[in-house]
Design a protein around this motif. Sequence first.
Motif, PDB file in Angstrom:
ATOM      1  N   THR A 163      40.931   6.386 -12.611  1.00  0.00           N
ATOM      2  CA  THR A 163      40.132   7.302 -12.467  1.00  0.00           C
ATOM      3  C   THR A 163      39.295   7.584 -12.206  1.00  0.00           C
ATOM      4  N   PHE A 164      38.662   6.709 -13.542  1.00  0.00           N
ATOM      5  CA  PHE A 164      37.456   6.234 -13.919  1.00  0.00           C
ATOM      6  C   PHE A 164      36.741   5.062 -11.830  1.00  0.00           C
ATOM      7  N   THR A 165      37.860   4.319 -12.190  1.00  0.00           N
ATOM      8  CA  THR A 165      37.109   3.404 -10.927  1.00  0.00           C
ATOM      9  C   THR A 165      37.361   4.047  -9.331  1.00  0.00           C
ATOM     10  N   PHE A 166      38.962   5.138  -9.362  1.00  0.00           N
ATOM     11  CA  PHE A 166      39.330   5.773  -7.939  1.00  0.00           C
ATOM     12  C   PHE A 166      38.413   7.182  -8.155  1.00  0.00           C
ATOM     13  N   LEU A 167      38.011   7.653  -8.435  1.00  0.00           N
ATOM     14  CA  LEU A 167      37.189   9.319  -8.662  1.00  0.00           C
ATOM     15  C   LEU A 167      35.947   8.891  -8.757  1.00  0.00           C
ATOM     16  N   GLY A 168      35.906   8.423 -10.076  1.00  0.00           N
ATOM     17  CA  GLY A 168      34.596   7.757 -10.770  1.00  0.00           C
ATOM     18  C   GLY A 168      33.945   6.514  -9.582  1.00  0.00           C
ATOM     19  N   GLY A 169      33.961   5.484  -9.804  1.00  0.00           N
ATOM     20  CA  GLY A 169      33.701   4.794  -8.311  1.00  0.00           C
ATOM     21  C   GLY A 169      33.689   4.995  -7.568  1.00  0.00           C
ATOM     22  N   SER A 170      33.281   6.384  -6.690  1.00  0.00           N
ATOM     23  CA  SER A 170      33.346   6.726  -5.646  1.00  0.00           C
ATOM     24  C   SER A 170      33.139   7.948  -5.538  1.00  0.00           C
ATOM     25  N   GLY A 171      33.472   8.788  -6.537  1.00  0.00           N
ATOM     26  CA  GLY A 171      31.469   9.554  -6.931  1.00  0.00           C
ATOM     27  C   GLY A 171      29.968   9.071  -7.658  1.00  0.00           C
ATOM     28  N   TRP A 172      30.101   7.513  -7.735  1.00  0.00           N
ATOM     29  CA  TRP A 172      29.322   7.567  -8.323  1.00  0.00           C
ATOM     30  C   TRP A 172      28.258   6.876  -7.212  1.00  0.00           C
ATOM     31  N   ALA A 173      28.804   6.267  -6.199  1.00  0.00           N
ATOM     32  CA  ALA A 173      28.349   5.593  -4.803  1.00  0.00           C
ATOM     33  C   ALA A 173      28.157   6.549  -4.415  1.00  0.00           C
ATOM     34  N   LYS A 186      28.340  19.800  -4.867  1.00  0.00           N
ATOM     35  CA  LYS A 186      27.221  19.418  -5.801  1.00  0.00           C
ATOM     36  C   LYS A 186      28.749  18.836  -6.917  1.00  0.00           C
ATOM     37  N   ASN A 187      29.531  18.626  -6.568  1.00  0.00           N
ATOM     38  CA  ASN A 187      29.961  17.348  -8.067  1.00  0.00           C
ATOM     39  C   ASN A 187      30.737  16.419  -6.950  1.00  0.00           C
ATOM     40  N   SER A 188      29.790  15.299  -7.764  1.00  0.00           N
ATOM     41  CA  SER A 188      29.385  14.080  -7.215  1.00  0.00           C
ATOM     42  C   SER A 188      31.383  13.276  -7.230  1.00  0.00           C
ATOM     43  N   ASN A 189      32.420  14.043  -8.154  1.00  0.00           N
ATOM     44  CA  ASN A 189      33.276  13.086  -8.984  1.00  0.00           C
ATOM     45  C   ASN A 189      34.082  13.829  -7.951  1.00  0.00           C
ATOM     46  N   LEU A 190      34.275  14.764  -6.753  1.00  0.00           N
ATOM     47  CA  LEU A 190      35.135  15.296  -5.644  1.00  0.00           C
ATOM     48  C   LEU A 190      34.264  14.581  -4.534  1.00  0.00           C
ATOM     49  N   ALA A 191      33.374  13.644  -4.223  1.00  0.00           N
ATOM     50  CA  ALA A 191      33.298  12.449  -3.081  1.00  0.00           C
ATOM     51  C   ALA A 191      34.790  12.460  -1.925  1.00  0.00           C
ATOM     52  N   LEU A 192      35.376  11.427  -2.873  1.00  0.00           N
ATOM     53  CA  LEU A 192      36.198  11.053  -1.865  1.00  0.00           C
ATOM     54  C   LEU A 192      37.324  12.070  -1.523  1.00  0.00           C
ATOM     55  N   LEU A 193      37.755  12.915  -3.229  1.00  0.00           N
ATOM     56  CA  LEU A 193      38.718  13.848  -2.615  1.00  0.00           C
ATOM     57  C   LEU A 193      37.918  15.082  -0.997  1.00  0.00           C
ATOM     58  N   ALA A 194      37.053  14.892  -1.332  1.00  0.00           N
ATOM     59  CA  ALA A 194      36.526  16.090  -0.429  1.00  0.00           C
ATOM     60  C   ALA A 194      36.159  15.394   0.852  1.00  0.00           C
ATOM     61  N   ALA A 195      36.090  13.793   1.308  1.00  0.00           N
ATOM     62  CA  ALA A 195      36.046  13.448   2.568  1.00  0.00           C
ATOM     63  C   ALA A 195      37.195  13.201   3.135  1.00  0.00           C
ATOM     64  N   VAL A 196      38.426  12.914   2.223  1.00  0.00           N
ATOM     65  CA  VAL A 196      39.776  12.323   2.252  1.00  0.00           C
ATOM     66  C   VAL A 196      40.570  13.598   3.072  1.00  0.00           C
ATOM     67  N   GLU A 197      40.008  15.468   2.595  1.00  0.00           N
ATOM     68  CA  GLU A 197      40.521  16.366   2.752  1.00  0.00           C
ATOM     69  C   GLU A 197      39.775  16.954   4.447  1.00  0.00           C
ATOM     70  N   HIS A 198      38.636  16.104   4.945  1.00  0.00           N
ATOM     71  CA  HIS A 198      37.952  16.449   5.488  1.00  0.00           C
ATOM     72  C   HIS A 198      38.382  15.954   6.706  1.00  0.00           C
TER      73      HIS A 198
END
Lengths: 489, 63
Positions: free
Chosen positions: A56-66, A297-309
């Motif tokens: 999860t660190f690389t998958f959601l964390g890495g994308s969230g940090w980017a 607001k929550n950067s951890n959501l970045a990848l999931l939100a983009a995917v949903e969109h």
Amino acid sequence: MSAPLVIIAVAIAVAFVLALWSRAHKRMDLEQWAVAGRGFGALFVFLLLAGEIYTTFTFLGGSGWAYGTGGPAAYILAYGAVAYVLSYFLLPPIWRYAKARNLLSQPDFFTAQFDSRLLGALVAIVGVIALVPYLQSQMTGLGLIVQMASYGRLPEAWAIAIAMLVLALYVTLSGVHGTAWTAVLKDLAILAVVVAVGILLPARVGGLHAMFTSIAHLRPGFLQLGAKGMGVPWFISTVALTGLGFYMWPHAFGAVYTAKNERVFRRNATFLPLYQLILLFVFFAGFAAILIVPGLKNSNLALLAAVEHVFPAWAVGVIGGAGVLTAMVPGSLMLMTAGTLVAENLYRPLRPNAGAGEVQTVARVVVWLVAAVTFLFSIHSNAAIVALLLMGYNFVTQFFPSVFLCVWRRAWVTLPGAACGILVGVLLVAYFALTDHTIVAGLNSGFIALAANFVVTLLVSAATRSWDMRRTALRAADIPVHRAGEYDA
Amino acid sequence: MSIRALALIPVLCIFVGVVFANRTYPIVLGMPFLFFYMVVCIVFTSLVMAIVYACDPANRKEE
């Protein structure tokens, strides 16, 4: 029920079925058949190793940090290379030492080196403390996916509670040995998902070059170091801290013992760095999210939100399902490690007459305790997943000075030196954490604690050398009496 | 000097090189320069470690 919810529920169910199935059948050791290549081609082994990079660190964390911090995310690319270079020199001597003495866990190494169970217990406690934020990152990620699957209808605390139950239950059912088949499934699924997402999301915003050009225009300086106090000194100190700490995690250190021979480590150091490149896909996805779903607001959501969109519901479900496995496999490994550390290196020394069944029960109870504690930390925290992992590294890298000196200059470190060094490092890290100082004087605060730890270890060792020699001589003469007593300093 | 000392070069590339590589432009292979530089460092690390592995006498002994 929505399509994503169904697919994610199926992924969890499959993991549980595999856990029960591999328990009923003969245990399969992934490493063994990966190395021996029994019927599996080189391509299959390559895919497994590439997928293994992902937690999860690389998958959601890495994308969230980017998404949230930009340039500083590059540290995640660099520290693996530093860790693998170090592994070439550090791991073979550790492996030889452990092999000669039949060591099982990380605390065992300290107990044996310094002939002190108390130091082993200290190392076990610090190891469990370091595992909690790491575990929190997996639990947070799992909770986010569950929440996403419900399209926000499920409150966050409930989603994380479900994540905690799934993790703890999974560990309880799959037993102490883990489930190689779930790991295989997870590695392949996450690799496919990450490559797809890392190509399709940037393509959606005009391709890599156009994407980075518009981000650089929108937010000048965002794609390099310097923002939020994370400049070049922060990068260097963080890469050093995490590179040195890479193999100091209790589960990683213990896994070193299981290698067939010492040459494996040297050979791995030649090609494992290349696998870090697979991380680029997840960064690309995170950067694309800046243009697709700005202002989260929550950067951890970045990848999931983009995917949903961008993707249809069924694809969101598949990505969520892969994400669930990616949190469950490493998360269960960490929970098991925490349980075993407490049972074997804290409980057993206190109750030398305890039977195997009793110790195993303690390990099971600890799994649920640690899961509950992690849950309490998770529900009110909005911390970035990468920040959580860095917190774990702050703690775990404090083992490095003693381990390094044991391997490189054994005479330079004594029992009081090692103990004082680790204590000073850990207390400093705790102080920085409680006062919310992640960056001090431009440097990663964990690195400052590491430097203090190193100095204290060397100074106290120098001051206690004669005491330590007398103790060693006394103990050598004393062995029969002492072993019978089983009490220890 | 042992062949193992070669391993220092990629490490220095990462720790010292970053001072000069901390920039957005030029964008190379679609990546901001900092990220592109780190990719080069990773490939270079692998290459250097392969040379060290091949030349290190410790790997020639029968095991």
